[in-house]
Design a protein around this motif. Structure first.
Motif, PDB file in Angstrom:
ATOM      1  N   MET A 126       2.511  -3.552  -3.830  1.00  0.00           N
ATOM      2  CA  MET A 126       3.516  -4.311  -3.066  1.00  0.00           C
ATOM      3  C   MET A 126       4.877  -3.945  -3.628  1.00  0.00           C
ATOM      4  O   MET A 126       5.050  -3.873  -4.839  1.00  0.00           O
ATOM      5  CB  MET A 126       3.236  -5.806  -3.216  1.00  0.00           C
ATOM      6  N   LEU A 127       5.829  -3.696  -2.742  1.00  0.00           N
ATOM      7  CA  LEU A 127       7.102  -3.144  -3.212  1.00  0.00           C
ATOM      8  C   LEU A 127       8.271  -3.765  -2.457  1.00  0.00           C
ATOM      9  O   LEU A 127       8.234  -3.938  -1.242  1.00  0.00           O
ATOM     10  CB  LEU A 127       7.088  -1.631  -2.968  1.00  0.00           C
ATOM     11  N   PHE A 128       9.313  -4.105  -3.202  1.00  0.00           N
ATOM     12  CA  PHE A 128      10.596  -4.471  -2.602  1.00  0.00           C
ATOM     13  C   PHE A 128      11.512  -3.260  -2.745  1.00  0.00           C
ATOM     14  O   PHE A 128      11.645  -2.709  -3.835  1.00  0.00           O
ATOM     15  CB  PHE A 128      11.195  -5.683  -3.330  1.00  0.00           C
ATOM     16  N   VAL A 129      12.120  -2.828  -1.671  1.00  0.00           N
ATOM     17  CA  VAL A 129      13.043  -1.692  -1.709  1.00  0.00           C
ATOM     18  C   VAL A 129      14.442  -2.205  -1.420  1.00  0.00           C
ATOM     19  O   VAL A 129      14.677  -2.821  -0.382  1.00  0.00           O
ATOM     20  CB  VAL A 129      12.666  -0.629  -0.651  1.00  0.00           C
ATOM     21  N   ASP A 185       0.848  -1.195   0.000  1.00  0.00           N
ATOM     22  CA  ASP A 185       0.000   0.000   0.000  1.00  0.00           C
ATOM     23  C   ASP A 185       0.886   1.247   0.000  1.00  0.00           C
ATOM     24  O   ASP A 185       0.746   2.135   0.830  1.00  0.00           O
ATOM     25  CB  ASP A 185      -0.924  -0.030   1.231  1.00  0.00           C
ATOM     26  N   VAL A 186       1.810   1.284  -0.936  1.00  0.00           N
ATOM     27  CA  VAL A 186       2.866   2.288  -0.931  1.00  0.00           C
ATOM     28  C   VAL A 186       2.493   3.497  -1.777  1.00  0.00           C
ATOM     29  O   VAL A 186       1.944   3.347  -2.871  1.00  0.00           O
ATOM     30  CB  VAL A 186       4.183   1.683  -1.481  1.00  0.00           C
ATOM     31  N   GLU A 187       2.769   4.659  -1.258  1.00  0.00           N
ATOM     32  CA  GLU A 187       2.727   5.849  -2.095  1.00  0.00           C
ATOM     33  C   GLU A 187       4.145   6.372  -2.224  1.00  0.00           C
ATOM     34  O   GLU A 187       4.810   6.646  -1.225  1.00  0.00           O
ATOM     35  CB  GLU A 187       1.830   6.928  -1.504  1.00  0.00           C
ATOM     36  N   GLU A 188       4.580   6.503  -3.463  1.00  0.00           N
ATOM     37  CA  GLU A 188       5.919   7.008  -3.728  1.00  0.00           C
ATOM     38  C   GLU A 188       5.815   8.467  -4.153  1.00  0.00           C
ATOM     39  O   GLU A 188       4.967   8.821  -4.960  1.00  0.00           O
ATOM     40  CB  GLU A 188       6.584   6.192  -4.842  1.00  0.00           C
ATOM     41  N   THR A 189       6.667   9.298  -3.601  1.00  0.00           N
ATOM     42  CA  THR A 189       6.714  10.714  -3.982  1.00  0.00           C
ATOM     43  C   THR A 189       8.089  10.996  -4.555  1.00  0.00           C
ATOM     44  O   THR A 189       9.098  10.728  -3.893  1.00  0.00           O
ATOM     45  CB  THR A 189       6.479  11.618  -2.765  1.00  0.00           C
ATOM     46  N   ILE A 190       8.125  11.491  -5.760  1.00  0.00           N
ATOM     47  CA  ILE A 190       9.407  11.803  -6.401  1.00  0.00           C
ATOM     48  C   ILE A 190       9.506  13.310  -6.550  1.00  0.00           C
ATOM     49  O   ILE A 190       8.662  13.935  -7.183  1.00  0.00           O
ATOM     50  CB  ILE A 190       9.517  11.134  -7.784  1.00  0.00           C
TER      51      ILE A 190
END
Lengths: 92, 121, 102
Positions: free
Chosen positions: B87-90, B48-53
């Motif tokens: 779903m995210l792998f960092v 449930d990721v929100e990415e901000t660039i």
């Protein structure tokens, strides 16, 4: 930002003269510190603990960019490879 | 947060498992999401990721240095891209900072976060 | 080769002296060396941090500081040789640091 050779093994724990990095870190835990990252961003807060990779847990953290507070965190984990220095912000 | 329960920095992460966390990454990126797993490299699994660039235009920033113009500051601020990932792998080497997203203290709105003109004193 | 001085021995001899640390990027530090470890992480006291930017050199004073060895490029002392006098912008023996001559 060059992030090549990371310090893989934790620092050796051989006893040295006072003033060694290990001694400094023992003295600075629980104190207010400035953690500067290689990017130039500063984190100011109370050092709760750290490990041999210079991974850091900070409390009451303020993020400073060019002298301006840009964020606040209750607790923050900082990955050690980004750390340029840890400086005491109060008397040891 | 119980300070006494933190013996090493990774304890902070362990106590954040299943919680919403804030992750600052290299390359002016930030994530918020639920932390599911981590390892010693700080590789993370988040959902449930929100990415901000933050897209910081070097030229615009340079102008901003010279005169502290509000218009220009706003211009920089609005160059923000967001996206959601289920779903995210960092990979750990990109991680700069991990904190609690739901902390009362980290409530500064995103907009004001990026103002910070790179003034040199 | 047994008599050869190891680089870290030289740094060990600097403990208690004011040294000058040049980082891989445009940053320099001066301070009194209190100690170091095998990674050349250094503990410095009465530190001044210098950052060279397009707008010039900025200076910042710090108390006791642990400097991460990962980003260190060179370490100099203030006492050694006229050799340093050849670097006009940076070091003159007995001077107060990189900004003394600017």
């Amino acid at each position: 930002m060059d992030d090549d050779q990371e310090q893989t093994p934790p620092p050796p724990t051989q006893p040295t003269h006072t003033g060694s990095p290990t001694d400094f870190l023992k003295g600075v835990v629980g104190k207010r510190v400035i953690v500067r990252l290689t990017s130039g961003v500063d984190y100011r807060g109370v050092l709760s603990c750290l490990d041999g990779y210079m991974n850091i847990a900070l409390e009451q953290t303020e993020e400073h960019v060019n002298g301006v507070v840009t964020n606040r965190y209750g607790d923050a984990f900082i990955r050690g490879n980004n750390v340029l220095y840890i400086s005491a912000a109060e008397a040891l | 947060m119980e300070t006494s329960s933190i013996q090493e920095p990774f304890d902070l992460i362990r106590l954040s498992l299943s919680e919403r966390v804030f992750v600052k990454l290299r390359g002016d990126r930030e994530l918020t999401g639920i932390l599911h797993a981590y390892d010693g490299h700080m590789n993370l699994i988040m959902s449930d990721v929100e990415e901000t660039i933050m897209i910081v235009d070097e030229a615009t920033t340079a102008v901003n240095v010279r005169d502290d113009d509000h218009e220009i500051s706003r211009l920089i601020i609005e160059q923000v891209a967001k996206r959601k990932v289920e779903m995210l792998f960092v990979r750990g080497d990109g991680v700069i900072l991990v904190s609690h997203r739901n902390s009362v203290l980290c409530a500064l709105p995103l907009k004001s976060k990026q103002v910070s003109p790179p003034s040199r004193t | 080769m047994a008599s050869q001085i190891l680089p870290l021995e030289l740094i060990d001899k600097c403990i208690g002296s004011r040294i000058w640390v040049v980082m891989k990027n445009d940053r320099e530090f001066t301070g009194t060396l209190l100690g170091f470890d095998d990674f050349v992480n250094m503990v410095l006291e009465d530190v001044t941090e210098y950052e060279t930017t397009a707008e010039g050199r900025t200076k910042k004073s710090l108390a006791q500081t642990l400097l991460n060895g990962n980003n260190i490029c060179m370490v100099g002392t203030f006492l050694l040789l006229p050799y340093f006098a050849l670097m006009p912008r940076q070091l003159i023996p007995g001077s107060d640091g990189p900004d003394a001559s600017s």
